[in-house]
Design a protein around this motif. Structure first.
Motif: not given
Length: 288
Positions: A39-43, A97-108, A113-124
């Motif tokens: 769902q991530l978009r510019p802005g 656009p083209g920017m890297a991102f990391i989502l880090d979440l740790a729900p119980v 418990t879990a603690d995860i990291g997800y790396s992605g980028c918006l485009g190339l």
């Protein structure tokens, strides 16, 4: 509070109900990260992304956290110029656009418990792609050396040496105490689950108990480059997060490593789940 101190797979390598509980909440966390990333978009800002993660998980029954969701965009994925803990919290940095991102979440959830990291980028983003590809060797190195019962501090140093050979910098050095991992446990379910500085108080209490017991017995629940981690891997569950940086871009994975007291090398340590986004990506690249 129930702590996981010694865990083994069931007969035939199947997971025990206890380990399935941790696997299920880890899968829930990764499903959240993938849903929000789509769902991530510019802005969209880091604060928007953190709110999206909280809302998605709350809709599915999550009421407690090891820590509240984080999101880092652009050079903040490499913790550029981070000096104090407050800089880790989500900001008004907007995605481009083209920017890297990391989502880090740790729900119980259900006490697990879990603690995860997800790396992605918006485009190339070729730099991000290289970082993510290079992380595979770190997952393999960590598992191999934990099975060899190398001291955690030595494994940390080997991970850092591998990063240098790859041409990257160690960005988990920027975390508090420079940790690459920390222990996680079950926590007691509560209808009202307060947080302190973004961390669930139940989980902080569990970590503090581990630190107290570990200090008495000569081990630490924090896997760091310092002398308090100069001991073999302690049985239990560890949330492991090697974090690479290169020219203002960072990438990492974070997932649960199971350490047991088994004499069988294969059962002495194993990643809780191989059906994860970064693992599937590596498998698809090899198959292509």
């Amino acid at each position: 509070m129930a702590a996981v101190t010694s865990v083994t797979p069931a007969a035939g390598g199947r997971l025990t109900p206890e380990l399935r509980g941790f696997r299920d909440v880890q899968r829930l966390a990764y499903a959240c990260a993938e849903a929000v990333a789509a769902q991530l978009r510019p802005g969209v800002t880091e604060r928007d992304a953190a709110r999206m993660q909280r809302a998605w998980l709350r809709e599915r029954g999550v009421r407690d956290w090891f820590h509240l969701p984080f999101a880092w965009f652009g050079d903040r994925t490499a913790f550029a110029n981070f000096r104090i803990p407050l800089q880790f919290f989500p900001t008004h940095r907007a995605l481009e656009p083209g920017m890297a991102f990391i989502l880090d979440l740790a729900p119980v959830h259900n006490g697990f418990t879990a603690d995860i990291g997800y790396s992605g980028c918006l485009g190339l983003n070729p730099v991000h792609d290289r970082l993510l590809a290079d992380l595979e060797a770190h997952r393999e190195l960590i598992l191999r050396e934990v099975r060899e019962r190398r001291p955690l501090r030595e494994i940390y140093e080997d991970v850092e040496r591998l990063m240098v050979r790859q041409g990257h910098t160690n960005r988990h050095r920027a975390y508090p105490f420079g940790v690459i991992a920390h222990k996680i446990d079950r926590v007691r379910e509560r209808r009202f689950a307060p947080t302190l500085f973004g961390f669930g108080t139940q989980s902080l209490k569990s970590l503090a108990n581990d630190a107290l017991h570990g200090h008495r017995d000569g081990w630490s629940p924090l896997w760091s480059p310092y002398t308090f981690s100069d001991h073999p891997p302690q049985p239990g569950l560890w949330a492991v997060e090697p974090h690479l940086g290169f020219r203002g871009t960072g990438a990492k994975f974070e997932e649960i490593l199971v350490v047991t007291d088994s004499k069988d090398p294969q059962e002495s340590a194993f990643w809780l789940d191989d059906d994860l986004p970064h693992v599937r990506r590596w498998q698809e690249e090899k198959a292509a």
